[in-house]
Write a protein that holds these residues in place. Structure first.
Motif, mmCIF file in Angstrom:
data_model
loop_
_atom_site.group_PDB
_atom_site.id
_atom_site.type_symbol
_atom_site.label_atom_id
_atom_site.label_comp_id
_atom_site.label_asym_id
_atom_site.label_seq_id
_atom_site.Cartn_x
_atom_site.Cartn_y
_atom_site.Cartn_z
ATOM 1 N N TYR A 81 21.403 7.055 -34.316
ATOM 2 C CA TYR A 81 20.674 8.315 -34.154
ATOM 3 C C TYR A 81 21.378 9.207 -33.141
ATOM 4 C CZ TYR A 81 17.414 11.813 -32.655
ATOM 5 O OH TYR A 81 16.868 13.021 -32.329
ATOM 6 N N THR A 82 21.469 10.489 -33.477
ATOM 7 C CA THR A 82 22.006 11.492 -32.564
ATOM 8 C C THR A 82 21.167 12.753 -32.691
ATOM 9 O OG1 THR A 82 23.957 12.764 -31.934
ATOM 10 C CG2 THR A 82 23.715 12.264 -34.267
ATOM 11 N N ASP A 83 21.040 13.518 -31.593
ATOM 12 C CA ASP A 83 20.247 14.737 -31.581
ATOM 13 C C ASP A 83 20.835 15.846 -32.456
ATOM 14 O OD1 ASP A 83 18.034 14.115 -30.090
ATOM 15 O OD2 ASP A 83 18.506 15.451 -28.430
ATOM 16 N N HIS A 84 22.139 15.831 -32.664
ATOM 17 C CA HIS A 84 22.788 16.902 -33.417
ATOM 18 C C HIS A 84 23.652 16.294 -34.509
ATOM 19 C CE1 HIS A 84 21.162 19.788 -30.635
ATOM 20 N NE2 HIS A 84 21.576 19.013 -29.656
ATOM 21 N N SER A 85 23.282 16.583 -35.750
ATOM 22 C CA SER A 85 23.944 15.991 -36.904
ATOM 23 C C SER A 85 25.390 16.460 -37.044
ATOM 24 C CB SER A 85 23.186 16.363 -38.174
ATOM 25 O OG SER A 85 23.870 15.868 -39.305
ATOM 26 N N PRO A 86 26.298 15.534 -37.341
ATOM 27 C CA PRO A 86 27.678 15.927 -37.616
ATOM 28 C C PRO A 86 27.826 16.493 -39.030
ATOM 29 C CG PRO A 86 27.467 13.549 -37.757
ATOM 30 C CD PRO A 86 26.133 14.080 -37.292
ATOM 31 N N TYR A 87 26.777 16.410 -39.828
ATOM 32 C CA TYR A 87 26.788 16.894 -41.209
ATOM 33 C C TYR A 87 25.837 18.085 -41.312
ATOM 34 C CZ TYR A 87 28.598 12.191 -41.751
ATOM 35 O OH TYR A 87 29.324 11.041 -41.611
ATOM 36 N N PRO A 88 26.332 19.270 -41.603
ATOM 37 C CA PRO A 88 25.467 20.456 -41.648
ATOM 38 C C PRO A 88 24.330 20.354 -42.673
ATOM 39 C CG PRO A 88 27.780 21.074 -41.917
ATOM 40 C CD PRO A 88 27.724 19.585 -41.890
ATOM 41 N N ASP A 89 24.530 19.621 -43.752
ATOM 42 C CA ASP A 89 23.512 19.524 -44.787
ATOM 43 C C ASP A 89 22.635 18.281 -44.656
ATOM 44 O OD1 ASP A 89 25.703 17.923 -45.362
ATOM 45 O OD2 ASP A 89 25.419 18.051 -47.518
ATOM 46 N N LYS A 90 22.843 17.482 -43.622
ATOM 47 C CA LYS A 90 22.047 16.276 -43.407
ATOM 48 C C LYS A 90 21.472 16.294 -41.993
ATOM 49 C CE LYS A 90 24.688 13.276 -46.507
ATOM 50 N NZ LYS A 90 25.470 12.035 -46.590
ATOM 51 N N THR A 91 20.263 16.834 -41.869
ATOM 52 C CA THR A 91 19.580 16.849 -40.580
ATOM 53 C C THR A 91 18.210 16.205 -40.744
ATOM 54 O OG1 THR A 91 18.596 19.016 -40.986
ATOM 55 C CG2 THR A 91 20.742 18.987 -39.855
ATOM 56 N N CYS A 92 17.628 15.815 -39.641
ATOM 57 C CA CYS A 92 16.304 15.183 -39.703
ATOM 58 C C CYS A 92 15.278 16.114 -40.345
ATOM 59 C CB CYS A 92 15.857 14.769 -38.304
ATOM 60 S SG CYS A 92 16.820 13.406 -37.615
ATOM 61 N N SER A 93 15.412 17.431 -40.133
ATOM 62 C CA SER A 93 14.430 18.356 -40.689
ATOM 63 C C SER A 93 14.423 18.365 -42.213
ATOM 64 C CB SER A 93 14.665 19.769 -40.155
ATOM 65 O OG SER A 93 15.946 20.226 -40.533
ATOM 66 N N ASN A 94 15.516 17.944 -42.867
ATOM 67 C CA ASN A 94 15.496 17.870 -44.330
ATOM 68 C C ASN A 94 15.582 16.419 -44.818
ATOM 69 O OD1 ASN A 94 18.224 17.249 -44.077
ATOM 70 N ND2 ASN A 94 18.964 19.105 -45.045
ATOM 71 N N CYS A 95 15.115 15.500 -43.979
ATOM 72 C CA CYS A 95 15.064 14.078 -44.325
ATOM 73 C C CYS A 95 13.640 13.707 -44.764
ATOM 74 C CB CYS A 95 15.465 13.222 -43.122
ATOM 75 S SG CYS A 95 15.326 11.443 -43.406
ATOM 76 N N GLN A 96 13.537 12.862 -45.754
ATOM 77 C CA GLN A 96 12.244 12.420 -46.284
ATOM 78 C C GLN A 96 11.425 11.665 -45.229
ATOM 79 O OE1 GLN A 96 11.079 13.164 -49.373
ATOM 80 N NE2 GLN A 96 9.177 12.127 -48.934
ATOM 81 N N LEU A 97 12.075 11.022 -44.270
ATOM 82 C CA LEU A 97 11.391 10.190 -43.275
ATOM 83 C C LEU A 97 10.925 10.968 -42.042
ATOM 84 C CD1 LEU A 97 13.853 7.172 -43.468
ATOM 85 C CD2 LEU A 97 11.636 7.387 -44.602
ATOM 86 N N PHE A 98 11.336 12.244 -41.904
ATOM 87 C CA PHE A 98 11.042 13.044 -40.715
ATOM 88 C C PHE A 98 9.599 13.526 -40.719
ATOM 89 C CE2 PHE A 98 11.178 17.214 -38.444
ATOM 90 C CZ PHE A 98 11.481 16.725 -37.186
ATOM 91 N N ILE A 99 8.962 13.454 -39.536
ATOM 92 C CA ILE A 99 7.611 13.966 -39.332
ATOM 93 C C ILE A 99 7.732 15.123 -38.352
ATOM 94 C CG2 ILE A 99 5.274 13.442 -38.552
ATOM 95 C CD1 ILE A 99 6.017 10.431 -39.063
ATOM 96 N N PRO A 100 7.585 16.381 -38.821
ATOM 97 C CA PRO A 100 7.802 17.536 -37.941
ATOM 98 C C PRO A 100 6.760 17.627 -36.831
ATOM 99 C CG PRO A 100 7.268 18.237 -40.191
ATOM 100 C CD PRO A 100 7.262 16.746 -40.178
ATOM 101 N N ALA A 101 7.174 18.268 -35.733
ATOM 102 C CA ALA A 101 6.266 18.516 -34.612
ATOM 103 C C ALA A 101 5.342 19.678 -34.960
ATOM 104 C CB ALA A 101 7.070 18.828 -33.357
ATOM 105 N N GLU A 102 4.308 19.862 -34.168
ATOM 106 C CA GLU A 102 3.354 20.944 -34.422
ATOM 107 C C GLU A 102 3.946 22.314 -34.129
ATOM 108 O OE1 GLU A 102 -0.363 20.170 -32.506
ATOM 109 O OE2 GLU A 102 -0.601 18.236 -33.494
ATOM 110 N N SER A 103 4.867 22.404 -33.170
ATOM 111 C CA SER A 103 5.504 23.682 -32.871
ATOM 112 C C SER A 103 7.019 23.538 -33.022
ATOM 113 C CB SER A 103 5.132 24.153 -31.468
ATOM 114 O OG SER A 103 5.679 23.314 -30.500
ATOM 115 N N PRO A 104 7.719 24.643 -33.266
ATOM 116 C CA PRO A 104 9.138 24.580 -33.626
ATOM 117 C C PRO A 104 10.070 23.988 -32.558
ATOM 118 C CG PRO A 104 8.264 26.817 -33.881
ATOM 119 C CD PRO A 104 7.185 25.981 -33.320
ATOM 120 N N ASN A 105 9.841 24.230 -31.297
ATOM 121 C CA ASN A 105 10.765 23.756 -30.260
ATOM 122 C C ASN A 105 10.281 22.482 -29.586
ATOM 123 O OD1 ASN A 105 12.694 25.706 -30.669
ATOM 124 N ND2 ASN A 105 11.742 27.148 -29.262
ATOM 125 N N GLN A 106 9.817 21.535 -30.400
ATOM 126 C CA GLN A 106 9.397 20.238 -29.896
ATOM 127 C C GLN A 106 10.015 19.147 -30.755
ATOM 128 O OE1 GLN A 106 5.111 20.208 -30.003
ATOM 129 N NE2 GLN A 106 4.964 20.974 -27.923
#
Length: 131
Positions: A81-106
């Motif tokens: 796991y890393t905070d910043h993806s080395p792949y522009p098209d593969k980030t946690c925000s577009n991952c099926q397993l990601f649970i977004p926070a209630e506000s954008p900068n969290q």
């Protein structure tokens, strides 16, 4: 003399338990890439472009693992796991397993990895989000 015969009920309970164990193991392996070794090449840096949403999300960090157990930290490390993806098209925000926070900068969360997860992050268990 002890009777070593297995009753039908015992047999069915054991077969059922083995089936559940096999199902759980196959689910875990599929979430971890099916147990197949994948060779990844280092990503080529792309041309720098300024995206205000990306710049805003880069202002915070999701690396505080102080509340996690040693096993949970080891899981984060083993999945790279890393905070910043080395792949522009593969980030946690577009991952099926990601649970977004209630506000954008969290930091969000993940169904597989415990602890804070950055929307721009990445791990080796990334799975394309199904729309």
């Amino acid at each position: 003399m002890d009777d070593k015969r297995v009753t039908r009920r015992d047999f069915l309970l054991r077969v059922g338990a083995l089936g559940l164990a096999g199902l759980g193991a196959s689910s875990l392996l599929s979430a971890c890439g099916g147990g197949q070794q994948q060779q990844q090449t280092a990503p080529q840096p792309e041309a720098a472009s300024v995206d205000t949403a990306a710049a805003a999300s880069a202002d915070f960090s999701c690396t505080d693992v102080s509340g996690l157990t040693a096993e949970e930290i080891q899981m984060r490390e083993s999945l790279q796991y890393t905070d910043h993806s080395p792949y522009p098209d593969k980030t946690c925000s577009n991952c099926q397993l990601f649970i977004p926070a209630e506000s954008p900068n969290q930091c969000g969360a993940c169904q597989l990895i415990k602890g804070p997860i950055h929307p721009d992050g990445y791990c080796t268990s990334w799975v394309q989000k199904v729309s």
